[in-house]
Design an enzyme around this catalytic site. Sequence first.
Site, PDB file in Angstrom:
ATOM      1  N   CYS A 292       0.806  -1.227   0.000  1.00  6.12           N
ATOM      2  CA  CYS A 292       0.000   0.000   0.000  1.00  6.12           C
ATOM      3  C   CYS A 292       0.835   1.271   0.000  1.00  6.12           C
ATOM      4  O   CYS A 292       0.279   2.367  -0.042  1.00  6.12           O
ATOM      5  CB  CYS A 292      -0.950  -0.011   1.193  1.00  6.12           C
ATOM      6  SG  CYS A 292      -2.045  -1.436   1.187  1.00  6.12           S
TER       7      CYS A 292
ATOM      8  N   HIS B 158      -2.217   8.227   6.195  1.00  8.63           N
ATOM      9  CA  HIS B 158      -2.526   6.954   5.542  1.00  8.63           C
ATOM     10  C   HIS B 158      -3.942   6.540   5.945  1.00  8.63           C
ATOM     11  O   HIS B 158      -4.721   6.106   5.104  1.00  8.63           O
ATOM     12  CB  HIS B 158      -1.500   5.909   5.957  1.00  8.63           C
ATOM     13  CG  HIS B 158      -1.582   4.629   5.196  1.00  8.63           C
ATOM     14  ND1 HIS B 158      -1.499   4.563   3.823  1.00  8.63           N
ATOM     15  CD2 HIS B 158      -1.726   3.343   5.618  1.00  8.63           C
ATOM     16  CE1 HIS B 158      -1.586   3.306   3.429  1.00  8.63           C
ATOM     17  NE2 HIS B 158      -1.735   2.543   4.487  1.00  8.63           N
TER      18      HIS B 158
ATOM     19  N   GLU C 241      -0.565   5.239  13.697  1.00  6.93           N
ATOM     20  CA  GLU C 241      -0.335   6.498  13.005  1.00  6.93           C
ATOM     21  C   GLU C 241      -0.730   7.693  13.858  1.00  6.93           C
ATOM     22  O   GLU C 241      -0.040   8.719  13.857  1.00  6.93           O
ATOM     23  CB  GLU C 241      -1.094   6.521  11.684  1.00  6.93           C
ATOM     24  CG  GLU C 241      -0.735   7.709  10.818  1.00  6.93           C
ATOM     25  CD  GLU C 241      -1.353   7.659   9.431  1.00  6.93           C
ATOM     26  OE1 GLU C 241      -0.895   8.409   8.553  1.00  6.93           O
ATOM     27  OE2 GLU C 241      -2.299   6.869   9.226  1.00  6.93           O
TER      28      GLU C 241
ATOM     29  N   LYS D  60      -9.366   8.083   2.593  1.00  2.14           N
ATOM     30  CA  LYS D  60      -9.927   6.734   2.514  1.00  2.14           C
ATOM     31  C   LYS D  60     -11.338   6.642   3.094  1.00  2.14           C
ATOM     32  O   LYS D  60     -12.061   5.693   2.788  1.00  2.14           O
ATOM     33  CB  LYS D  60      -8.991   5.741   3.195  1.00  2.14           C
ATOM     34  CG  LYS D  60      -7.661   5.586   2.473  1.00  2.14           C
ATOM     35  CD  LYS D  60      -6.773   4.554   3.136  1.00  2.14           C
ATOM     36  CE  LYS D  60      -5.448   4.389   2.408  1.00  2.14           C
ATOM     37  NZ  LYS D  60      -4.538   5.544   2.584  1.00  2.14           N
TER      38      LYS D  60
ATOM     39  N   HIS E  77      -9.738   2.367   0.104  1.00  2.00           N
ATOM     40  CA  HIS E  77      -8.294   2.124   0.076  1.00  2.00           C
ATOM     41  C   HIS E  77      -7.928   1.460  -1.240  1.00  2.00           C
ATOM     42  O   HIS E  77      -8.212   0.279  -1.455  1.00  2.00           O
ATOM     43  CB  HIS E  77      -7.912   1.243   1.260  1.00  2.00           C
ATOM     44  CG  HIS E  77      -6.442   1.094   1.472  1.00  2.00           C
ATOM     45  ND1 HIS E  77      -5.504   1.598   0.604  1.00  2.00           N
ATOM     46  CD2 HIS E  77      -5.736   0.485   2.466  1.00  2.00           C
ATOM     47  CE1 HIS E  77      -4.298   1.316   1.054  1.00  2.00           C
ATOM     48  NE2 HIS E  77      -4.407   0.640   2.186  1.00  2.00           N
TER      49      HIS E  77
ATOM     50  N   PHE F 205       1.797  -3.353   3.900  1.00  2.00           N
ATOM     51  CA  PHE F 205       2.127  -4.686   4.390  1.00  2.00           C
ATOM     52  C   PHE F 205       3.600  -4.981   4.076  1.00  2.00           C
ATOM     53  O   PHE F 205       4.114  -4.611   3.012  1.00  2.00           O
ATOM     54  CB  PHE F 205       1.251  -5.734   3.717  1.00  2.00           C
ATOM     55  CG  PHE F 205      -0.152  -5.824   4.262  1.00  2.00           C
ATOM     56  CD1 PHE F 205      -0.568  -5.070   5.342  1.00  2.00           C
ATOM     57  CD2 PHE F 205      -1.075  -6.686   3.679  1.00  2.00           C
ATOM     58  CE1 PHE F 205      -1.863  -5.161   5.839  1.00  2.00           C
ATOM     59  CE2 PHE F 205      -2.376  -6.785   4.161  1.00  2.00           C
ATOM     60  CZ  PHE F 205      -2.765  -6.024   5.243  1.00  2.00           C
TER      61      PHE F 205
END
Length: 408
Positions: free
Chosen positions: A162, A302, A313, A331, A336, A395
């Site tokens: 991502c 993010h 975060e 998002k 996403h 990831f």
Amino acid sequence: MRTPDIAVTGLGMITPGGAGAAETWETVCAGRPVARRLPGLRGLPVDFGCPVEGVDLDAAVGGRKTWRMHRFVKLALIAARQAVADAGLDPERWDACRVGVVIGVGVGGVSVLTDNALRLHTEGPEAVSPLLVPMMIPNAAAGEVAIALQARGPSLAPATACASGATAIAVARDLLVSGQCDVVVAGGAESVLEPLVMSGFAKMGALSRRCDNPAGASRPFAADRDGFVIAEGAGVLVLERAADAAARGRHPRALLAGVGATTDALHPTAPDPQGRYAQAAVEGALRDAGWSPYDVGHVNAHGTSTPLNDAMEAAVISRVFPHWPPVTSAKGVLGHSLAAAGAIEAALTVLTLEEGIVPPVGNLDAPAAEFDLNCVTKQARSEDVERAVSHSFGFGGHNVVLAFQRGA
């Protein structure tokens, strides 16, 4: 030797929010979530997502070669052409060997793989398409964009999950600073709204299960967040050395002032709970830009809407930026888009610098009580932002942070 300033001179986006940068920006600023149930996912534990709609991709790509392109490639090509046109560049006139293409893709053409695996199982090897490999491989987007634009410099396809779109922009910056390229077309693309991938993400517990309320499912930084919502799309930026852009009379839309990248090296999918290495990426971007944390007027987070990522975060943002800059995450509205997300959000960060507007976090009334964040909620907020950062985490523990400054 002084590092040259890097200018963003063009933006291209095709997202669930719209078929261009202006349409996507309008949707995000309005805070209108676009997730909906999808017929192709009927019967799955998670049967909703955020598709790109309202545009005929084949017609938009044009020509007779669309049959050889997977959907993620078409999205990348459309966004790339938009960005190049926005930059005022003509592929017929540029020095092709000095133009690079970097398109991050996380997964590739999975639907082609699954379709052909079924053919192999039911009909035998003769039924497998000769286009299986070229349509499936993740670097197909970078290759097809390079072919369409006749860009003969380096053509690369970083895959950092991502964070791939942000990684592509970081790599583009390096190609310009090193002198290998004069122009780089960089971004990310993804299209995996299909049963196998959706089932895999659902099985690992990454997706929201709000099938009764798809539009309200993605809620970054909310106390009741329960997972992300998969989207598709593409975002592409054109980057040049600022001096080169000025020489051709082009004003930068923004400057890419700094990049930070680290790896958690901890777990295949879970972030470091304390966010130590995500924080190191943020601090690396600030150091690269020559900024103090207090120079940052906005954080494009993010913000996936997952319990672990958002907690990590939020802690990083509150530690690094104690002056409480406004925070958003697209998002909540767009979902996403995996590898495309970092590039789309970089483009949105550039628009915030240009327009003086920070979009709201979709589906968020207030951040969770334990998060010390100044999230923009309910409606867009006017802010005179001169410097901003965009976070991307993937990831595998990939952390990439881009620091943008208003165009001089």
